[in-house]
Design a protein around this motif. Structure first.
Motif, PDB file in Angstrom:
ATOM      1  N   LYS A  30     -50.917  -4.270   5.564  1.00  0.00           N
ATOM      2  CA  LYS A  30     -51.552  -3.114   4.938  1.00  0.00           C
ATOM      3  C   LYS A  30     -51.898  -3.471   3.507  1.00  0.00           C
ATOM      4  N   GLY A  31     -52.850  -2.754   2.972  1.00  0.00           N
ATOM      5  CA  GLY A  31     -53.158  -2.907   1.567  1.00  0.00           C
ATOM      6  C   GLY A  31     -52.051  -2.279   0.742  1.00  0.00           C
ATOM      7  N   LEU A  32     -51.552  -3.013  -0.232  1.00  0.00           N
ATOM      8  CA  LEU A  32     -50.405  -2.565  -1.011  1.00  0.00           C
ATOM      9  C   LEU A  32     -50.818  -1.889  -2.318  1.00  0.00           C
ATOM     10  N   ILE A  33     -50.011  -0.935  -2.733  1.00  0.00           N
ATOM     11  CA  ILE A  33     -50.081  -0.388  -4.092  1.00  0.00           C
ATOM     12  C   ILE A  33     -48.983  -1.104  -4.870  1.00  0.00           C
ATOM     13  N   ILE A  34     -49.393  -1.884  -5.874  1.00  0.00           N
ATOM     14  CA  ILE A  34     -48.485  -2.771  -6.601  1.00  0.00           C
ATOM     15  C   ILE A  34     -48.452  -2.343  -8.062  1.00  0.00           C
ATOM     16  N   VAL A  35     -47.269  -2.156  -8.606  1.00  0.00           N
ATOM     17  CA  VAL A  35     -47.104  -1.725  -9.997  1.00  0.00           C
ATOM     18  C   VAL A  35     -46.322  -2.788 -10.764  1.00  0.00           C
ATOM     19  N   HIS A  36     -46.891  -3.229 -11.881  1.00  0.00           N
ATOM     20  CA  HIS A  36     -46.188  -4.109 -12.818  1.00  0.00           C
ATOM     21  C   HIS A  36     -45.955  -3.311 -14.095  1.00  0.00           C
ATOM     22  N   THR A  37     -44.699  -3.078 -14.426  1.00  0.00           N
ATOM     23  CA  THR A  37     -44.387  -2.264 -15.591  1.00  0.00           C
ATOM     24  C   THR A  37     -43.222  -2.883 -16.354  1.00  0.00           C
ATOM     25  N   GLY A  38     -42.730  -2.183 -17.363  1.00  0.00           N
ATOM     26  CA  GLY A  38     -41.604  -2.666 -18.143  1.00  0.00           C
ATOM     27  C   GLY A  38     -42.013  -3.146 -19.528  1.00  0.00           C
ATOM     28  N   LYS A  39     -41.012  -3.350 -20.389  1.00  0.00           N
ATOM     29  CA  LYS A  39     -41.257  -3.747 -21.772  1.00  0.00           C
ATOM     30  C   LYS A  39     -41.480  -5.243 -21.931  1.00  0.00           C
ATOM     31  N   GLY A  40     -41.149  -6.010 -20.921  1.00  0.00           N
ATOM     32  CA  GLY A  40     -41.278  -7.459 -21.015  1.00  0.00           C
ATOM     33  C   GLY A  40     -42.707  -7.935 -20.862  1.00  0.00           C
ATOM     34  N   LYS A  41     -42.962  -9.153 -21.344  1.00  0.00           N
ATOM     35  CA  LYS A  41     -44.280  -9.766 -21.236  1.00  0.00           C
ATOM     36  C   LYS A  41     -44.513 -10.262 -19.809  1.00  0.00           C
ATOM     37  N   GLY A  42     -45.780 -10.276 -19.389  1.00  0.00           N
ATOM     38  CA  GLY A  42     -46.122 -10.894 -18.112  1.00  0.00           C
ATOM     39  C   GLY A  42     -46.709  -9.971 -17.073  1.00  0.00           C
ATOM     40  N   LYS A  43     -46.889  -8.698 -17.396  1.00  0.00           N
ATOM     41  CA  LYS A  43     -47.395  -7.739 -16.414  1.00  0.00           C
ATOM     42  C   LYS A  43     -48.832  -8.067 -16.004  1.00  0.00           C
ATOM     43  N   SER A  44     -49.711  -8.176 -16.988  1.00  0.00           N
ATOM     44  CA  SER A  44     -51.107  -8.517 -16.690  1.00  0.00           C
ATOM     45  C   SER A  44     -51.217  -9.957 -16.212  1.00  0.00           C
ATOM     46  N   SER A  45     -50.423 -10.844 -16.798  1.00  0.00           N
ATOM     47  CA  SER A  45     -50.470 -12.260 -16.406  1.00  0.00           C
ATOM     48  C   SER A  45     -50.170 -12.416 -14.919  1.00  0.00           C
ATOM     49  N   ALA A  46     -49.125 -11.723 -14.436  1.00  0.00           N
ATOM     50  CA  ALA A  46     -48.775 -11.791 -13.020  1.00  0.00           C
ATOM     51  C   ALA A  46     -49.884 -11.200 -12.159  1.00  0.00           C
ATOM     52  N   ALA A  47     -50.472 -10.104 -12.619  1.00  0.00           N
ATOM     53  CA  ALA A  47     -51.548  -9.463 -11.861  1.00  0.00           C
ATOM     54  C   ALA A  47     -52.769 -10.380 -11.772  1.00  0.00           C
ATOM     55  N   PHE A  48     -53.104 -11.030 -12.884  1.00  0.00           N
ATOM     56  CA  PHE A  48     -54.239 -11.955 -12.843  1.00  0.00           C
ATOM     57  C   PHE A  48     -53.936 -13.159 -11.959  1.00  0.00           C
ATOM     58  N   GLY A  49     -52.674 -13.531 -11.857  1.00  0.00           N
ATOM     59  CA  GLY A  49     -52.307 -14.588 -10.918  1.00  0.00           C
ATOM     60  C   GLY A  49     -52.709 -14.226  -9.499  1.00  0.00           C
ATOM     61  N   MET A  50     -52.527 -12.956  -9.116  1.00  0.00           N
ATOM     62  CA  MET A  50     -52.927 -12.504  -7.789  1.00  0.00           C
ATOM     63  C   MET A  50     -54.445 -12.458  -7.650  1.00  0.00           C
ATOM     64  N   ILE A  51     -55.120 -12.063  -8.732  1.00  0.00           N
ATOM     65  CA  ILE A  51     -56.587 -12.059  -8.688  1.00  0.00           C
ATOM     66  C   ILE A  51     -57.116 -13.478  -8.482  1.00  0.00           C
ATOM     67  N   PHE A  52     -56.546 -14.441  -9.208  1.00  0.00           N
ATOM     68  CA  PHE A  52     -56.993 -15.828  -9.030  1.00  0.00           C
ATOM     69  C   PHE A  52     -56.630 -16.356  -7.643  1.00  0.00           C
ATOM     70  N   ARG A  53     -55.542 -15.880  -7.083  1.00  0.00           N
ATOM     71  CA  ARG A  53     -55.194 -16.260  -5.713  1.00  0.00           C
ATOM     72  C   ARG A  53     -56.250 -15.732  -4.745  1.00  0.00           C
ATOM     73  N   CYS A  54     -56.691 -14.480  -4.944  1.00  0.00           N
ATOM     74  CA  CYS A  54     -57.766 -13.933  -4.106  1.00  0.00           C
ATOM     75  C   CYS A  54     -59.038 -14.764  -4.245  1.00  0.00           C
ATOM     76  N   ILE A  55     -59.388 -15.103  -5.479  1.00  0.00           N
ATOM     77  CA  ILE A  55     -60.579 -15.919  -5.721  1.00  0.00           C
ATOM     78  C   ILE A  55     -60.469 -17.250  -4.994  1.00  0.00           C
ATOM     79  N   ALA A  56     -59.298 -17.870  -5.040  1.00  0.00           N
ATOM     80  CA  ALA A  56     -59.084 -19.163  -4.375  1.00  0.00           C
ATOM     81  C   ALA A  56     -59.279 -19.060  -2.871  1.00  0.00           C
ATOM     82  N   HIS A  57     -58.986 -17.883  -2.302  1.00  0.00           N
ATOM     83  CA  HIS A  57     -59.171 -17.653  -0.863  1.00  0.00           C
ATOM     84  C   HIS A  57     -60.547 -17.064  -0.556  1.00  0.00           C
ATOM     85  N   ASP A  58     -61.425 -17.029  -1.561  1.00  0.00           N
ATOM     86  CA  ASP A  58     -62.776 -16.489  -1.416  1.00  0.00           C
ATOM     87  C   ASP A  58     -62.755 -15.034  -0.946  1.00  0.00           C
ATOM     88  N   MET A  59     -61.781 -14.284  -1.459  1.00  0.00           N
ATOM     89  CA  MET A  59     -61.672 -12.858  -1.154  1.00  0.00           C
ATOM     90  C   MET A  59     -62.272 -12.064  -2.302  1.00  0.00           C
TER      91      MET A  59
END
Length: 202
Positions: A30-59
């Motif tokens: 299923k399509g997931l609803i994914i939330v990255h939150t918290g005071k620590g660094k890395g929320k957007s970085s982790a999300a962009f990692g998934m975007i680049f993974r999609c790009i690598a799979h031509d999605m």
């Protein structure tokens, strides 16, 4: 410490059998609803990692940035330069709220970003849509959390992944999410007087 190889192999074989049994029960997709939150660094970085993974799979995928404004970032520049045919990228905010100091304008920009986000999510050809820093817009009530939650629950296509980032995720959003990660702040160079640096923060 010395470990008996034969004993270790038997232990790992038992662990693998147990793991395989668990994995055999995980058959749903299923399509997931994914939330990255918290005071620590890395929320957007982790999300962009998934975007680049999609790009690598031509999605086909898309990004809507709610806050960060016109600031140049490595992710945005690379996607626009090399992957714009696979990933649509929209920077809708005008900067962090303490920079604009104009609540009316910030609200208008957040509303426009949300309209674009809904359009991209409804397009089933987009396999993943990243809503970068939307949690900040929700925190300051530039967007109605009830509307966002209702849309995700009722209108998001079944196989579309939506990633929402930013501190202070609302409880209603966490409740409907499939995957929630809280980045915990343990140590940050900013507290020692080190500014944001290229390649690390942007």
């Amino acid at each position: 410490m010395s470990v008996d190889p034969e004993r270790h192999a038997m232990k790992m074989a038992k662990k693998k059998a147990s793991r395989d049994k668990i994995m055999a029960t995980k058959t749903d997709e299923k399509g997931l609803i994914i939330v990255h939150t918290g005071k620590g660094k890395g929320k957007s970085s982790a999300a962009f990692g998934m975007i680049f993974r999609c790009i690598a799979h031509d999605m086909k995928c898309a990004v809507v940035q709610f806050i960060k404004g016109g600031m140049s970032t490595g992710e945005r520049d690379m996607i626009l330069d090399k992957f714009s045919d696979t990933c649509s990228f929209y920077t809708m905010g005008e900067g962090f709220t303490w920079e604009t100091q104009d609540r009316t304008r910030d609200t208008e920009m957040a509303q426009a970003a949300w309209e674009k986000a809904k359009e991209l999510i409804r397009d089933e050809s987009n396999k993943m849509v990243l809503l970068d820093e939307i949690n900040i817009a929700l925190r300051y009530d530039y967007l109605d959390i009830n509307e966002v939650v209702q849309f995700l629950a009722e209108e998001k296509p079944h196989m579309t992944h939506v990633v929402l980032t930013g501190r202070n995720a609302k409880e209603d959003l966490i409740e409907i999410a499939d995957l929630v990660t809280e980045m915990e702040l343990i140590k940050h160079p900013f507290r020692s007087g080190v500014k944001a640096q290229i390649g690390v923060e942007f």
